[in-house]
Design an enzyme around this catalytic site. Structure first.
Site, mmCIF file in Angstrom:
data_model
loop_
_atom_site.group_PDB
_atom_site.id
_atom_site.type_symbol
_atom_site.label_atom_id
_atom_site.label_comp_id
_atom_site.label_asym_id
_atom_site.label_seq_id
_atom_site.Cartn_x
_atom_site.Cartn_y
_atom_site.Cartn_z
ATOM 1 N N LEU A 35 0.825 -1.200 0.000
ATOM 2 C CA LEU A 35 0.000 0.000 0.000
ATOM 3 C C LEU A 35 0.862 1.254 0.000
ATOM 4 C CD1 LEU A 35 -2.917 1.039 0.244
ATOM 5 C CD2 LEU A 35 -2.646 0.940 2.721
ATOM 6 N N GLY A 36 0.479 2.221 -0.781
ATOM 7 C CA GLY A 36 1.202 3.482 -0.792
ATOM 8 C C GLY A 36 0.561 4.479 -1.734
ATOM 9 N N TYR A 86 9.408 10.960 2.923
ATOM 10 C CA TYR A 86 9.188 9.643 2.316
ATOM 11 C C TYR A 86 10.041 8.580 2.997
ATOM 12 C CZ TYR A 86 8.668 6.013 -1.211
ATOM 13 O OH TYR A 86 8.401 4.831 -1.852
ATOM 14 N N LYS A 90 8.755 5.563 5.651
ATOM 15 C CA LYS A 90 9.009 4.147 5.357
ATOM 16 C C LYS A 90 9.814 3.503 6.493
ATOM 17 C CE LYS A 90 6.996 3.983 1.316
ATOM 18 N NZ LYS A 90 5.784 3.209 1.099
ATOM 19 N N ARG A 122 4.314 10.565 -13.811
ATOM 20 C CA ARG A 122 5.151 11.052 -12.714
ATOM 21 C C ARG A 122 6.481 11.505 -13.301
ATOM 22 N NH1 ARG A 122 4.212 6.269 -8.240
ATOM 23 N NH2 ARG A 122 1.971 6.528 -8.062
#
Length: 180
Positions: A35-36, A86, A90, A122
């Protein structure tokens, strides 16, 4: 290694009401989490909510219901002490899930994830691909496909080993080859 049947059924879960879906975890041996989101899509608060809160809360509920293995897609460079949101997020997630004490906890840390993204351009990923593509001729440390990551996660789940394992991009690609 051949896997004939992995998933018996799929369920849609509302992560904001995760406890309402606790029965989804009953009888499950292995939790897979990939998931992210991105900060660009969700903002800093939304990113943290998805990449930290949803992931950690899912792991807690899985542990509560007797899940023995948890296999997490994280990121190369994950570090709870990083100044970057980020990498810090994590790293925090890895640490918090480790503290739950699963019999087996595999952290999969890919480099750039190569995947088809429908309608989701992106720029940063595009530029990374431009630079990484020639490097891949010399080393498999920099990128892996989403398919190879999934294969490696399945291989990890079938291993008899217990404990905590961190698989970098090289290990991911090595293990993915074991799945026929």
């Amino acid at each position: 290694m051949k896997i004939s049947k992995i998933f018996q059924d799929q369920k849609t879960v509302d992560f904001d009401k995760l406890e309402d879906n606790s029965s989804s975890f009953e009888g499950v041996d292995v939790g897979f989490c990939a998931l992210g989101t991105t900060r660009a899509k969700s903002g800093a608060d939304g990113f943290y909510k998805v990449d930290h809160d949803y992931v950690v809360n899912t792991a807690k509920l899985a542990k509560k219901h007797g899940v023995k293995q948890f296999i997490l897609v994280s990121s190369g460079g994950a570090n709870a002490n990083s100044p970057f949101l980020y990498m810090k997020t994590k790293g925090e997630v890895e640490k918090e899930i480790e503290e739950l004490g699963f019999e087996k906890f595999v952290i999969v840390r890919p480099g750039l994830i190569e995947a088809q993204r429908s309608g989701d351009f992106r720029f940063g990923e595009f530029m990374a691909k431009v630079f990484i593509t020639p490097l891949k001729l010399f080393s498999n440390r920099f990128a892996s496909s989403a398919n190879d990551i999934a294969k490696a996660m399945i291989v990890a789940s079938k291993s008899e080993e217990t404990g905590k394992f961190i698989w970098d991009n090289v290990k991911i690609l090595e293990e993915a080859k074991k799945l026929v």
